[in-house]
Design a protein around this motif. Structure first.
Motif, PDB file in Angstrom:
ATOM      1  N   VAL A  90       0.852  -1.193   0.000  1.00 50.87           N
ATOM      2  CA  VAL A  90       0.000   0.000   0.000  1.00 50.87           C
ATOM      3  C   VAL A  90       0.891   1.248   0.000  1.00 50.87           C
ATOM      4  CG1 VAL A  90      -1.672   1.326   1.362  1.00 50.87           C
ATOM      5  CG2 VAL A  90      -1.976  -1.148   1.069  1.00 50.87           C
ATOM      6  N   ILE A  91       1.883   1.255   0.868  1.00 52.90           N
ATOM      7  CA  ILE A  91       2.811   2.390   0.939  1.00 52.90           C
ATOM      8  C   ILE A  91       3.488   2.616  -0.410  1.00 52.90           C
ATOM      9  CG2 ILE A  91       4.984   3.188   1.970  1.00 52.90           C
ATOM     10  CD1 ILE A  91       4.018   1.751   4.584  1.00 52.90           C
ATOM     11  N   ALA A  92       3.857   1.529  -1.103  1.00 48.90           N
ATOM     12  CA  ALA A  92       4.557   1.630  -2.391  1.00 48.90           C
ATOM     13  C   ALA A  92       3.630   1.954  -3.560  1.00 48.90           C
ATOM     14  CB  ALA A  92       5.295   0.322  -2.668  1.00 48.90           C
ATOM     15  N   GLY A  93       2.328   2.028  -3.331  1.00 46.95           N
ATOM     16  CA  GLY A  93       1.384   2.328  -4.407  1.00 46.95           C
ATOM     17  C   GLY A  93       1.113   1.151  -5.331  1.00 46.95           C
ATOM     18  N   ILE A  94       1.395  -0.068  -4.841  1.00 47.34           N
ATOM     19  CA  ILE A  94       1.153  -1.277  -5.627  1.00 47.34           C
ATOM     20  C   ILE A  94      -0.271  -1.773  -5.425  1.00 47.34           C
ATOM     21  CG2 ILE A  94       1.839  -3.711  -5.846  1.00 47.34           C
ATOM     22  CD1 ILE A  94       4.690  -2.724  -5.035  1.00 47.34           C
ATOM     23  N   LEU A  95      -0.783  -1.616  -4.214  1.00 41.63           N
ATOM     24  CA  LEU A  95      -2.140  -2.024  -3.868  1.00 41.63           C
ATOM     25  C   LEU A  95      -2.887  -0.882  -3.206  1.00 41.63           C
ATOM     26  CD1 LEU A  95      -1.388  -5.506  -2.218  1.00 41.63           C
ATOM     27  CD2 LEU A  95      -2.246  -5.106  -4.534  1.00 41.63           C
ATOM     28  N   THR A  96      -4.190  -0.848  -3.424  1.00 40.36           N
ATOM     29  CA  THR A  96      -5.092  -0.012  -2.639  1.00 40.36           C
ATOM     30  C   THR A  96      -6.089  -0.960  -1.990  1.00 40.36           C
ATOM     31  OG1 THR A  96      -6.615   0.347  -4.488  1.00 40.36           O
ATOM     32  CG2 THR A  96      -4.846   1.979  -4.187  1.00 40.36           C
ATOM     33  N   TYR A  97      -6.886  -0.447  -1.065  1.00 38.12           N
ATOM     34  CA  TYR A  97      -7.790  -1.340  -0.342  1.00 38.12           C
ATOM     35  C   TYR A  97      -9.088  -0.665   0.013  1.00 38.12           C
ATOM     36  CZ  TYR A  97      -6.134   1.145   3.833  1.00 38.12           C
ATOM     37  OH  TYR A  97      -5.816   2.120   4.755  1.00 38.12           O
ATOM     38  N   GLU A  98     -10.089  -1.505   0.221  1.00 37.08           N
ATOM     39  CA  GLU A  98     -11.390  -1.116   0.783  1.00 37.08           C
ATOM     40  C   GLU A  98     -11.596  -1.956   2.028  1.00 37.08           C
ATOM     41  OE1 GLU A  98     -14.891  -1.515  -1.732  1.00 37.08           O
ATOM     42  OE2 GLU A  98     -13.531  -1.730  -3.445  1.00 37.08           O
ATOM     43  N   LEU A  99     -12.287  -1.399   3.001  1.00 33.43           N
ATOM     44  CA  LEU A  99     -12.653  -2.129   4.210  1.00 33.43           C
ATOM     45  C   LEU A  99     -14.149  -1.980   4.450  1.00 33.43           C
ATOM     46  CD1 LEU A  99      -9.709  -0.913   6.464  1.00 33.43           C
ATOM     47  CD2 LEU A  99      -9.943  -3.166   5.404  1.00 33.43           C
ATOM     48  N   HIS A 100     -14.795  -3.087   4.820  1.00 33.97           N
ATOM     49  CA  HIS A 100     -16.234  -3.075   5.053  1.00 33.97           C
ATOM     50  C   HIS A 100     -16.563  -3.919   6.279  1.00 33.97           C
ATOM     51  CE1 HIS A 100     -16.976  -1.353   1.076  1.00 33.97           C
ATOM     52  NE2 HIS A 100     -16.015  -2.153   0.658  1.00 33.97           N
ATOM     53  N   PRO A 101     -17.432  -3.425   7.169  1.00 34.15           N
ATOM     54  CA  PRO A 101     -17.884  -4.277   8.271  1.00 34.15           C
ATOM     55  C   PRO A 101     -18.805  -5.356   7.708  1.00 34.15           C
ATOM     56  CG  PRO A 101     -19.038  -2.172   8.321  1.00 34.15           C
ATOM     57  CD  PRO A 101     -18.034  -2.094   7.212  1.00 34.15           C
ATOM     58  N   VAL A 102     -18.592  -6.584   8.151  1.00 38.68           N
ATOM     59  CA  VAL A 102     -19.433  -7.711   7.738  1.00 38.68           C
ATOM     60  C   VAL A 102     -19.761  -8.545   8.967  1.00 38.68           C
ATOM     61  CG1 VAL A 102     -18.497  -7.821   5.388  1.00 38.68           C
ATOM     62  CG2 VAL A 102     -17.439  -9.179   7.194  1.00 38.68           C
ATOM     63  N   ARG A 103     -20.753  -9.399   8.848  1.00 40.87           N
ATOM     64  CA  ARG A 103     -21.103 -10.315   9.940  1.00 40.87           C
ATOM     65  C   ARG A 103     -20.825 -11.735   9.482  1.00 40.87           C
ATOM     66  NH1 ARG A 103     -22.757  -8.149  14.286  1.00 40.87           N
ATOM     67  NH2 ARG A 103     -23.638 -10.028  15.160  1.00 40.87           N
ATOM     68  N   SER A 104     -20.331 -12.532  10.404  1.00 43.08           N
ATOM     69  CA  SER A 104     -20.110 -13.940  10.125  1.00 43.08           C
ATOM     70  C   SER A 104     -20.192 -14.711  11.431  1.00 43.08           C
ATOM     71  CB  SER A 104     -18.768 -14.163   9.429  1.00 43.08           C
ATOM     72  OG  SER A 104     -18.716 -15.484   8.910  1.00 43.08           O
ATOM     73  N   PHE A 105     -19.807 -15.959  11.382  1.00 45.99           N
ATOM     74  CA  PHE A 105     -20.013 -16.859  12.509  1.00 45.99           C
ATOM     75  C   PHE A 105     -18.669 -17.324  13.065  1.00 45.99           C
ATOM     76  CE2 PHE A 105     -23.469 -17.017   9.513  1.00 45.99           C
ATOM     77  CZ  PHE A 105     -24.543 -16.691  10.329  1.00 45.99           C
ATOM     78  N   PRO A 106     -18.389 -17.041  14.344  1.00 47.76           N
ATOM     79  CA  PRO A 106     -17.141 -17.502  14.944  1.00 47.76           C
ATOM     80  C   PRO A 106     -16.986 -19.008  14.762  1.00 47.76           C
ATOM     81  CG  PRO A 106     -18.281 -16.031  16.446  1.00 47.76           C
ATOM     82  CD  PRO A 106     -19.225 -16.325  15.304  1.00 47.76           C
ATOM     83  N   GLY A 107     -15.776 -19.413  14.434  1.00 47.06           N
ATOM     84  CA  GLY A 107     -15.500 -20.830  14.252  1.00 47.06           C
ATOM     85  C   GLY A 107     -15.634 -21.305  12.818  1.00 47.06           C
ATOM     86  N   ASP A 108     -16.229 -20.481  11.935  1.00 47.59           N
ATOM     87  CA  ASP A 108     -16.277 -20.879  10.529  1.00 47.59           C
ATOM     88  C   ASP A 108     -14.852 -20.993  10.009  1.00 47.59           C
ATOM     89  OD1 ASP A 108     -18.984 -21.000  10.392  1.00 47.59           O
ATOM     90  OD2 ASP A 108     -19.243 -19.276   9.079  1.00 47.59           O
ATOM     91  N   SER A 109     -14.655 -21.872   9.065  1.00 45.12           N
ATOM     92  CA  SER A 109     -13.327 -22.043   8.482  1.00 45.12           C
ATOM     93  C   SER A 109     -13.469 -22.535   7.055  1.00 45.12           C
ATOM     94  CB  SER A 109     -12.509 -23.040   9.302  1.00 45.12           C
ATOM     95  OG  SER A 109     -13.115 -24.310   9.261  1.00 45.12           O
ATOM     96  N   LEU A 110     -12.374 -22.469   6.334  1.00 45.37           N
ATOM     97  CA  LEU A 110     -12.367 -22.988   4.976  1.00 45.37           C
ATOM     98  C   LEU A 110     -12.232 -24.504   5.041  1.00 45.37           C
ATOM     99  CD1 LEU A 110      -9.995 -20.343   3.416  1.00 45.37           C
ATOM    100  CD2 LEU A 110     -12.475 -20.446   3.271  1.00 45.37           C
ATOM    101  N   PRO A 111     -12.961 -25.215   4.206  1.00 48.94           N
ATOM    102  CA  PRO A 111     -12.912 -26.670   4.261  1.00 48.94           C
ATOM    103  C   PRO A 111     -11.610 -27.242   3.697  1.00 48.94           C
ATOM    104  CG  PRO A 111     -14.317 -25.983   2.465  1.00 48.94           C
ATOM    105  CD  PRO A 111     -13.906 -24.738   3.212  1.00 48.94           C
ATOM    106  N   GLY A 112     -11.279 -28.433   4.139  1.00 44.29           N
ATOM    107  CA  GLY A 112     -10.230 -29.221   3.523  1.00 44.29           C
ATOM    108  C   GLY A 112      -8.827 -28.774   3.817  1.00 44.29           C
ATOM    109  N   GLY A 113      -7.934 -29.354   3.073  1.00 45.00           N
ATOM    110  CA  GLY A 113      -6.517 -29.069   3.173  1.00 45.00           C
ATOM    111  C   GLY A 113      -5.856 -29.396   1.863  1.00 45.00           C
TER     112      GLY A 113
END
Length: 119
Positions: A90-113
């Motif tokens: 971000v400092i180097a001007g390579i990436l910019t970003y957006e941030l948004h509040p969202v709701r989700s469920f504690p303990g959720d995870s991506l499946p598998g490995g």
């Protein structure tokens, strides 16, 4: 697909909480000389944030286009903004970003490995 009752939905929704969604965009600096090294340090920082539990979900986008990745911070939007302002890409001007509040469920995870799909 299993059945979900109204009681199931109420219970699950009551357990949800706020997280912060990060959307990374490629910026004009992405083509600059040395950008690859900076992005490597950005990735190293993301690994550290993930290990600390601050950025538990990190998803680089694998195709060329305007988006570079998404992630979920386990912080407020203001805290995530402070973290992202110090990101080397971000400092180097390579990436910019957006941030948004969202709701989700504690303990959720991506499946598998890695062994699930042979990669």
């Amino acid at each position: 697909m299993g059945e979900i009752s109204d009681d199931d939905m109420r219970r699950e929704l009551a357990a949800s909480r706020t997280y912060t969604l990060l959307i990374l965009h490629r910026a004009p600096g992405a083509a600059a000389s040395g950008a690859r090294d900076v992005v490597r340090e950005h990735a190293r920082r993301n690994f550290a944030l993930r290990a600390d539990g601050v950025l538990p979900i990190v998803c680089p986008i694998a195709e060329d286009g305007p988006y570079a990745g998404i992630g979920l911070f386990d912080t407020t939007v203001n805290e995530a903004d402070l973290i992202m302002r110090e990101d080397p890409a971000v400092i180097a001007g390579i990436l910019t970003y957006e941030l948004h509040p969202v709701r989700s469920f504690p303990g959720d995870s991506l499946p598998g490995g890695a062994s699930d799909d042979g990669r």
